[in-house]
Motif scaffolding. Structure first.
Motif, mmCIF file in Angstrom:
data_model
loop_
_atom_site.group_PDB
_atom_site.id
_atom_site.type_symbol
_atom_site.label_atom_id
_atom_site.label_comp_id
_atom_site.label_asym_id
_atom_site.label_seq_id
_atom_site.Cartn_x
_atom_site.Cartn_y
_atom_site.Cartn_z
ATOM 1 N N LEU A 1 0.857 -1.177 0.000
ATOM 2 C CA LEU A 1 0.000 0.000 0.000
ATOM 3 C C LEU A 1 0.898 1.234 0.000
ATOM 4 O O LEU A 1 1.775 1.361 0.854
ATOM 5 C CB LEU A 1 -0.892 0.022 1.242
ATOM 6 C CG LEU A 1 -1.922 -1.096 1.391
ATOM 7 C CD1 LEU A 1 -2.708 -0.897 2.680
ATOM 8 C CD2 LEU A 1 -2.855 -1.133 0.195
ATOM 9 N N PRO A 2 0.721 2.155 -0.935
ATOM 10 C CA PRO A 2 1.558 3.353 -0.940
ATOM 11 C C PRO A 2 1.333 4.165 0.329
ATOM 12 O O PRO A 2 0.207 4.267 0.829
ATOM 13 C CB PRO A 2 1.092 4.105 -2.186
ATOM 14 C CG PRO A 2 -0.244 3.562 -2.509
ATOM 15 C CD PRO A 2 -0.264 2.146 -2.026
ATOM 16 N N GLU A 3 2.386 4.722 0.860
ATOM 17 C CA GLU A 3 2.288 5.472 2.115
ATOM 18 C C GLU A 3 1.301 6.633 1.988
ATOM 19 O O GLU A 3 0.611 6.987 2.950
ATOM 20 C CB GLU A 3 3.671 5.991 2.523
ATOM 21 C CG GLU A 3 3.754 6.482 3.949
ATOM 22 C CD GLU A 3 3.505 5.391 4.992
ATOM 23 O OE1 GLU A 3 3.011 5.732 6.099
ATOM 24 O OE2 GLU A 3 3.782 4.212 4.698
ATOM 25 N N SER A 4 1.212 7.203 0.787
ATOM 26 C CA SER A 4 0.346 8.371 0.621
ATOM 27 C C SER A 4 -1.135 8.027 0.725
ATOM 28 O O SER A 4 -1.967 8.927 0.900
ATOM 29 C CB SER A 4 0.627 9.047 -0.728
ATOM 30 O OG SER A 4 0.119 8.284 -1.807
ATOM 31 N N ILE A 5 -1.467 6.746 0.650
ATOM 32 C CA ILE A 5 -2.879 6.370 0.727
ATOM 33 C C ILE A 5 -3.466 6.740 2.085
ATOM 34 O O ILE A 5 -4.666 6.992 2.221
ATOM 35 C CB ILE A 5 -3.059 4.856 0.430
ATOM 36 C CG1 ILE A 5 -4.456 4.588 -0.124
ATOM 37 C CG2 ILE A 5 -2.795 3.995 1.670
ATOM 38 C CD1 ILE A 5 -4.622 3.211 -0.725
ATOM 39 N N TYR A 6 -2.582 6.808 3.094
ATOM 40 C CA TYR A 6 -3.029 7.154 4.440
ATOM 41 C C TYR A 6 -3.270 8.652 4.605
ATOM 42 O O TYR A 6 -3.663 9.102 5.688
ATOM 43 C CB TYR A 6 -2.013 6.670 5.464
ATOM 44 C CG TYR A 6 -1.772 5.177 5.403
ATOM 45 C CD1 TYR A 6 -2.748 4.269 5.803
ATOM 46 C CD2 TYR A 6 -0.568 4.666 4.927
ATOM 47 C CE1 TYR A 6 -2.539 2.905 5.741
ATOM 48 C CE2 TYR A 6 -0.335 3.300 4.861
ATOM 49 C CZ TYR A 6 -1.319 2.416 5.263
ATOM 50 O OH TYR A 6 -1.099 1.064 5.197
ATOM 51 N N ASP A 7 -3.032 9.423 3.552
ATOM 52 C CA ASP A 7 -3.263 10.874 3.587
ATOM 53 C C ASP A 7 -4.633 11.257 3.064
ATOM 54 O O ASP A 7 -5.001 12.432 3.104
ATOM 55 C CB ASP A 7 -2.198 11.602 2.749
ATOM 56 C CG ASP A 7 -0.796 11.434 3.303
ATOM 57 O OD1 ASP A 7 -0.662 11.263 4.529
ATOM 58 O OD2 ASP A 7 0.164 11.467 2.500
ATOM 59 N N ILE A 8 -5.392 10.275 2.580
ATOM 60 C CA ILE A 8 -6.706 10.581 1.991
ATOM 61 C C ILE A 8 -7.741 10.586 3.110
ATOM 62 O O ILE A 8 -8.487 9.617 3.316
ATOM 63 C CB ILE A 8 -7.069 9.575 0.890
ATOM 64 C CG1 ILE A 8 -5.903 9.383 -0.088
ATOM 65 C CG2 ILE A 8 -8.300 10.053 0.130
ATOM 66 C CD1 ILE A 8 -6.143 8.331 -1.145
ATOM 67 N N ASN B 1 -5.183 7.790 10.357
ATOM 68 C CA ASN B 1 -5.541 9.030 9.666
ATOM 69 C C ASN B 1 -6.849 8.901 8.875
ATOM 70 O O ASN B 1 -7.475 9.904 8.561
ATOM 71 C CB ASN B 1 -4.429 9.434 8.697
ATOM 72 C CG ASN B 1 -3.125 9.734 9.397
ATOM 73 O OD1 ASN B 1 -3.109 10.064 10.580
ATOM 74 N ND2 ASN B 1 -2.027 9.607 8.669
ATOM 75 N N LEU B 2 -7.245 7.668 8.580
ATOM 76 C CA LEU B 2 -8.446 7.433 7.755
ATOM 77 C C LEU B 2 -9.667 7.303 8.665
ATOM 78 O O LEU B 2 -10.377 6.297 8.652
ATOM 79 C CB LEU B 2 -8.259 6.198 6.892
ATOM 80 C CG LEU B 2 -7.010 6.186 5.999
ATOM 81 C CD1 LEU B 2 -6.978 4.934 5.133
ATOM 82 C CD2 LEU B 2 -6.942 7.440 5.132
#
Length: 287
Positions: free
Chosen positions: A151-158, A181-182
């Motif tokens: 899972l790309p780390e940036s996915i947790y920024d959405i 964060n989600l």
């Protein structure tokens, strides 16, 4: 007669403006998609002589494409990179087709996207590392493909994400503690992949979860007690992993839990749960 000729000339002059509702750039993207996915063989194809707003599955608002819904339409081939030229696209549904190739990184540049549904296709490669740029995204549905990697780390920024459905792929790696964060997440479905590692306690922060499906992976360790904070959880699928120890009764007895499957990596299984619990399906099997 002269007046009539002037009226006809005026109507002819403005007709292209009335007919062409979107820019040539966006129309060309649609034509790229049509050609790339063998549009002539679609179940319902496009009459290219008609206005774009009349093309099957296309929604046009304020002279721009806002939705593409071509699910179950026999699309075959890759998604063209030019898809990134859409700037107002909110909903993309190409599910249940034969789309192959990679998820274009350009897709992650369409910041207006609210839903991405590419499930039941033949997509390969990884989820774009820049997926986190899609701050408005609420649904990312990619199940039943051949997507690999972590899972790309940036996915947790959405932060607005409500549905993350990536089941039945070839994903590896673990779930990051950044999952906390989600906080708007309602569905987290990762079952039938090759993921591993221990479950972070931070999953317990996802208090809006109604479904947590992690079955058929290689997760290890004990089930974090923090899952007992998921009071809205209706489905909890943990079977076919490499968990150890027992699962707490406080998790088993979550007030809305209807479907619960768990197995550990030993002969110890805690099968106790309250009779008043509304669970309709319980599977507690030692491996």
């Amino acid at each position: 007669m002269k007046k009539l000729a002037l009226i006809i000339a005026f109507l002819l002059a403005i007709s292209p403006i009335a007919y062409s509702q979107i820019s040539d750039l966006e129309k060309n993207v649609l034509l790229d998609l049509y050609k790339s996915t063998e549009g002539t063989t679609w179940n319902t194809n496009w009459d290219l002589t008609k206005d774009v707003s009349e093309w099957h599955g296309i929604t046009v608002e304020n002279n721009t494409v806002t939705e593409i819904n071509l699910s179950m339409n026999n699309l075959t081939g890759p998604i063209p990179a030019t898809i990134g030229n859409f700037k107002s696209l909110r909903h993309l549904n190409l599910g249940f087709n034969k789309i192959s190739g990679l998820i274009p990184t350009e897709l992650a540049t369409i910041e207006s996207l609210v839903t991405i549904q590419l499930f039941m296709n033949q997509l390969e490669g990884q989820i774009p590392s820049s997926i986190g740029n899609l701050k408005n995204l609420k649904e990312l549905v990619l199940f039943n493909n051949f997507i690999e990697g972590q899972l790309p780390e940036s996915i947790y920024d959405i932060a607005n994400l409500e549905v993350l459905h990536l089941s039945s792929n070839k994903l590896t790696g673990s779930i990051s503690p950044a999952i906390k964060n989600l906080s708007n997440l309602k569905i987290l479905s990762l079952f039938d992949n090759g993921m591993s590692g221990t479950l972070p306690a931070q999953i317990g922060s996802l208090v809006n979860l109604t479904e947590l499906s992690l079955a058929a992976n290689s997760f290890t360790g004990e089930i974090p007690i923090e899952l007992n904070q998921l009071s809205k959880l209706e489905t909890l699928l943990l079977i076919n992993n490499k968990f150890t120890g027992t699962i707490s009764p406080s998790i088993q007895n979550l007030p809305k839990l209807l479907n619960f499957e768990f197995s550990n990596n030993s002969n110890e299984v805690d099968v106790s749960y309250k009779d008043v619990n509304p669970i309709t399906q319980v599977t507690l099997i030692p491996e």
